[in-house]
Design a protein around this motif. Structure first.
Motif, PDB file in Angstrom:
ATOM      1  N   GLU A 164      57.633  77.041  41.481  1.00 10.63           N
ATOM      2  CA  GLU A 164      59.056  76.946  41.114  1.00 10.63           C
ATOM      3  C   GLU A 164      59.205  76.333  39.727  1.00 10.63           C
ATOM      4  O   GLU A 164      60.055  76.746  38.935  1.00 10.63           O
ATOM      5  CB  GLU A 164      59.821  76.136  42.158  1.00 10.63           C
ATOM      6  N   GLY A 165      58.356  75.344  39.425  1.00 14.78           N
ATOM      7  CA  GLY A 165      58.371  74.746  38.092  1.00 14.78           C
ATOM      8  C   GLY A 165      57.963  75.737  37.021  1.00 14.78           C
ATOM      9  O   GLY A 165      58.561  75.795  35.944  1.00 14.78           O
ATOM     10  N   ALA A 166      56.939  76.537  37.326  1.00 19.26           N
ATOM     11  CA  ALA A 166      56.476  77.545  36.366  1.00 19.26           C
ATOM     12  C   ALA A 166      57.552  78.599  36.121  1.00 19.26           C
ATOM     13  O   ALA A 166      57.776  79.023  34.981  1.00 19.26           O
ATOM     14  CB  ALA A 166      55.194  78.205  36.874  1.00 19.26           C
ATOM     15  N   VAL A 167      58.211  79.020  37.187  1.00 22.38           N
ATOM     16  CA  VAL A 167      59.273  80.025  37.059  1.00 22.38           C
ATOM     17  C   VAL A 167      60.423  79.470  36.209  1.00 22.38           C
ATOM     18  O   VAL A 167      60.981  80.182  35.360  1.00 22.38           O
ATOM     19  CB  VAL A 167      59.788  80.469  38.456  1.00 22.38           C
ATOM     20  N   GLU A 168      60.744  78.202  36.411  1.00 20.47           N
ATOM     21  CA  GLU A 168      61.811  77.567  35.623  1.00 20.47           C
ATOM     22  C   GLU A 168      61.467  77.580  34.136  1.00 20.47           C
ATOM     23  O   GLU A 168      62.299  77.928  33.285  1.00 20.47           O
ATOM     24  CB  GLU A 168      61.989  76.118  36.108  1.00 20.47           C
ATOM     25  N   MET A 169      60.215  77.220  33.801  1.00 23.81           N
ATOM     26  CA  MET A 169      59.794  77.214  32.398  1.00 23.81           C
ATOM     27  C   MET A 169      59.751  78.629  31.822  1.00 23.81           C
ATOM     28  O   MET A 169      60.105  78.851  30.662  1.00 23.81           O
ATOM     29  CB  MET A 169      58.423  76.542  32.267  1.00 23.81           C
ATOM     30  N   ALA A 170      59.308  79.577  32.645  1.00 22.15           N
ATOM     31  CA  ALA A 170      59.233  80.964  32.182  1.00 22.15           C
ATOM     32  C   ALA A 170      60.626  81.531  31.926  1.00 22.15           C
ATOM     33  O   ALA A 170      60.817  82.309  30.973  1.00 22.15           O
ATOM     34  CB  ALA A 170      58.497  81.810  33.208  1.00 22.15           C
ATOM     35  N   LYS A 171      61.600  81.160  32.732  1.00 20.92           N
ATOM     36  CA  LYS A 171      62.974  81.634  32.522  1.00 20.92           C
ATOM     37  C   LYS A 171      63.552  81.069  31.220  1.00 20.92           C
ATOM     38  O   LYS A 171      64.327  81.740  30.527  1.00 20.92           O
ATOM     39  CB  LYS A 171      63.851  81.276  33.715  1.00 20.92           C
ATOM     40  N   THR A 172      63.159  79.837  30.889  1.00 21.17           N
ATOM     41  CA  THR A 172      63.586  79.245  29.621  1.00 21.17           C
ATOM     42  C   THR A 172      63.004  80.046  28.456  1.00 21.17           C
ATOM     43  O   THR A 172      63.687  80.326  27.464  1.00 21.17           O
ATOM     44  CB  THR A 172      63.133  77.777  29.521  1.00 21.17           C
ATOM     45  N   GLU A 173      61.729  80.451  28.584  1.00 21.52           N
ATOM     46  CA  GLU A 173      61.093  81.271  27.555  1.00 21.52           C
ATOM     47  C   GLU A 173      61.759  82.638  27.451  1.00 21.52           C
ATOM     48  O   GLU A 173      61.983  83.148  26.348  1.00 21.52           O
ATOM     49  CB  GLU A 173      59.601  81.431  27.860  1.00 21.52           C
ATOM     50  N   GLN A 174      62.102  83.225  28.593  1.00 19.27           N
ATOM     51  CA  GLN A 174      62.799  84.518  28.566  1.00 19.27           C
ATOM     52  C   GLN A 174      64.101  84.418  27.777  1.00 19.27           C
ATOM     53  O   GLN A 174      64.463  85.334  27.040  1.00 19.27           O
ATOM     54  CB  GLN A 174      63.096  84.976  29.994  1.00 19.27           C
ATOM     55  N   ARG A 175      64.785  83.307  27.941  1.00 21.53           N
ATOM     56  CA  ARG A 175      66.096  83.118  27.307  1.00 21.53           C
ATOM     57  C   ARG A 175      65.978  82.724  25.828  1.00 21.53           C
ATOM     58  O   ARG A 175      66.702  83.238  24.986  1.00 21.53           O
ATOM     59  CB  ARG A 175      66.873  82.039  28.057  1.00 21.53           C
ATOM     60  N   ASP A 176      65.040  81.809  25.520  1.00 19.30           N
ATOM     61  CA  ASP A 176      65.006  81.202  24.188  1.00 19.30           C
ATOM     62  C   ASP A 176      63.854  81.648  23.299  1.00 19.30           C
ATOM     63  O   ASP A 176      63.872  81.405  22.094  1.00 19.30           O
ATOM     64  CB  ASP A 176      64.937  79.675  24.317  1.00 19.30           C
ATOM     65  N   GLY A 177      62.831  82.270  23.873  1.00 17.84           N
ATOM     66  CA  GLY A 177      61.641  82.625  23.096  1.00 17.84           C
ATOM     67  C   GLY A 177      61.870  83.788  22.140  1.00 17.84           C
ATOM     68  O   GLY A 177      62.858  84.516  22.241  1.00 17.84           O
ATOM     69  N   LYS A 178      60.916  83.971  21.225  1.00 19.53           N
ATOM     70  CA  LYS A 178      61.006  85.039  20.225  1.00 19.53           C
ATOM     71  C   LYS A 178      59.792  85.966  20.261  1.00 19.53           C
ATOM     72  O   LYS A 178      59.931  87.178  20.096  1.00 19.53           O
ATOM     73  CB  LYS A 178      61.144  84.417  18.825  1.00 19.53           C
ATOM     74  N   ASP A 179      58.594  85.399  20.462  1.00 18.20           N
ATOM     75  CA  ASP A 179      57.376  86.209  20.418  1.00 18.20           C
ATOM     76  C   ASP A 179      57.348  87.203  21.585  1.00 18.20           C
ATOM     77  O   ASP A 179      57.465  86.805  22.745  1.00 18.20           O
ATOM     78  CB  ASP A 179      56.142  85.307  20.489  1.00 18.20           C
ATOM     79  N   PRO A 180      57.205  88.487  21.305  1.00 23.85           N
ATOM     80  CA  PRO A 180      57.247  89.506  22.359  1.00 23.85           C
ATOM     81  C   PRO A 180      56.172  89.319  23.435  1.00 23.85           C
ATOM     82  O   PRO A 180      56.439  89.516  24.612  1.00 23.85           O
ATOM     83  CB  PRO A 180      57.031  90.823  21.597  1.00 23.85           C
ATOM     84  N   GLU A 181      54.967  88.936  23.013  1.00 24.46           N
ATOM     85  CA  GLU A 181      53.882  88.774  23.981  1.00 24.46           C
ATOM     86  C   GLU A 181      54.117  87.550  24.867  1.00 24.46           C
ATOM     87  O   GLU A 181      53.843  87.565  26.067  1.00 24.46           O
ATOM     88  CB  GLU A 181      52.538  88.663  23.262  1.00 24.46           C
ATOM     89  N   ALA A 182      54.637  86.476  24.280  1.00 30.79           N
ATOM     90  CA  ALA A 182      54.953  85.281  25.065  1.00 30.79           C
ATOM     91  C   ALA A 182      56.051  85.589  26.079  1.00 30.79           C
ATOM     92  O   ALA A 182      55.989  85.146  27.241  1.00 30.79           O
ATOM     93  CB  ALA A 182      55.383  84.139  24.133  1.00 30.79           C
ATOM     94  N   LYS A 183      57.041  86.343  25.659  1.00 31.64           N
ATOM     95  CA  LYS A 183      58.126  86.705  26.577  1.00 31.64           C
ATOM     96  C   LYS A 183      57.617  87.626  27.691  1.00 31.64           C
ATOM     97  O   LYS A 183      58.078  87.550  28.834  1.00 31.64           O
ATOM     98  CB  LYS A 183      59.270  87.376  25.795  1.00 31.64           C
ATOM     99  N   LYS A 184      56.629  88.468  27.363  1.00 35.71           N
ATOM    100  CA  LYS A 184      56.044  89.353  28.371  1.00 35.71           C
ATOM    101  C   LYS A 184      55.302  88.534  29.428  1.00 35.71           C
ATOM    102  O   LYS A 184      55.403  88.810  30.630  1.00 35.71           O
ATOM    103  CB  LYS A 184      55.087  90.346  27.717  1.00 35.71           C
ATOM    104  N   VAL A 185      54.545  87.524  28.986  1.00 34.19           N
ATOM    105  CA  VAL A 185      53.851  86.653  29.934  1.00 34.19           C
ATOM    106  C   VAL A 185      54.867  85.899  30.797  1.00 34.19           C
ATOM    107  O   VAL A 185      54.673  85.722  31.999  1.00 34.19           O
ATOM    108  CB  VAL A 185      52.905  85.674  29.208  1.00 34.19           C
ATOM    109  N   ALA A 186      55.962  85.466  30.179  1.00 35.11           N
ATOM    110  CA  ALA A 186      57.023  84.798  30.939  1.00 35.11           C
ATOM    111  C   ALA A 186      57.582  85.731  32.012  1.00 35.11           C
ATOM    112  O   ALA A 186      57.815  85.314  33.159  1.00 35.11           O
ATOM    113  CB  ALA A 186      58.135  84.336  29.999  1.00 35.11           C
TER     114      ALA A 186
END
Length: 207
Positions: A164-186
């Motif tokens: 649940e913690g990982a999903v929370e951090m990944a959702k933050t990356e989906q919303r705020d991130g820029k790098d396409p590969e990082a967002k894909k991992v999220a």
């Protein structure tokens, strides 16, 4: 008049050839001397093949990688404890899935940070942000002390919170991130770990 003209033309051609040769030599030197442009291009391509482009990231991407690396590392530590302790077949299946997915992601995120020229995260988080879902030392000790059905139940409970913690951090990356590969991992983290959370809850219901 022909001779002077011919001589002048010959000199002009020779001069033109010399200039062209000099230009080629300078271009060749410039190719290595202008390493910032070409090296960055090559570096970005090499980085992209391992996960990230040096010019397409922001602070959210950096934080995602820095925080997710130790988060994944703890999940792998939990998975290792299952060896010789877990009894349930589904728990063992999830353990194998965690090991298969998260170790390659750790290596990928480390390669991003290297390409970006940023350090890896410390175990305590990054920039004052705590990592959601991280187990305490006491949690890990309790898990290591359990066996059989008791281990399976405790593992499921702790991994649900961890995921649940990982999903929370990944959702933050989906919303705020820029790098396409990082967002894909999220995206992958949200999808796979949400599915594992649902599976672990079903396991808990029957244990």
């Amino acid at each position: 008049m022909r001779a002077p003209n011919h001589h002048r033309i010959t000199r002009k051609l020779a001069l033109t050839g010399a200039v062209a040769a000099t230009g080629l030599l300078l271009a060749a030197c410039g190719g290595s001397g202008d390493s910032d442009g070409t090296a960055h291009g090559g570096h970005a391509t090499a980085s992209a093949s391992s996960g990230a482009s040096a010019g397409a990231f922001n602070d959210a991407d950096v934080m995602f990688a820095q925080m997710m690396i130790p988060h994944h590392e703890q999940a792998l530590s939990m998975a290792k404890l299952a060896d010789g302790r877990a009894a349930d077949a589904e728990i063992k299946q999830i353990v194998a899935a965690v090991e298969k997915a998260q170790d390659p992601e750790i290596q990928k995120m480390k390669s991003w940070l290297k390409a970006w020229g940023r350090p890896e995260a410390t175990a305590g988080g990054h920039g004052g942000h705590a990592m959601a879902g991280m187990l305490s030392d006491a949690d890990m000790t309790d898990l290591a002390a359990a066996k059989g059905k008791e281990f399976d139940r405790k593992f499921a409970e702790l991994m649900i919170a961890h995921h649940e913690g990982a999903v929370e951090m990944a959702k933050t990356e989906q919303r705020d991130g820029k790098d396409p590969e990082a967002k894909k991992v999220a995206d992958d983290v949200v999808r796979t770990q949400a599915a594992e959370i649902a599976q672990l809850r079903k396991v808990l219901d029957r244990l």
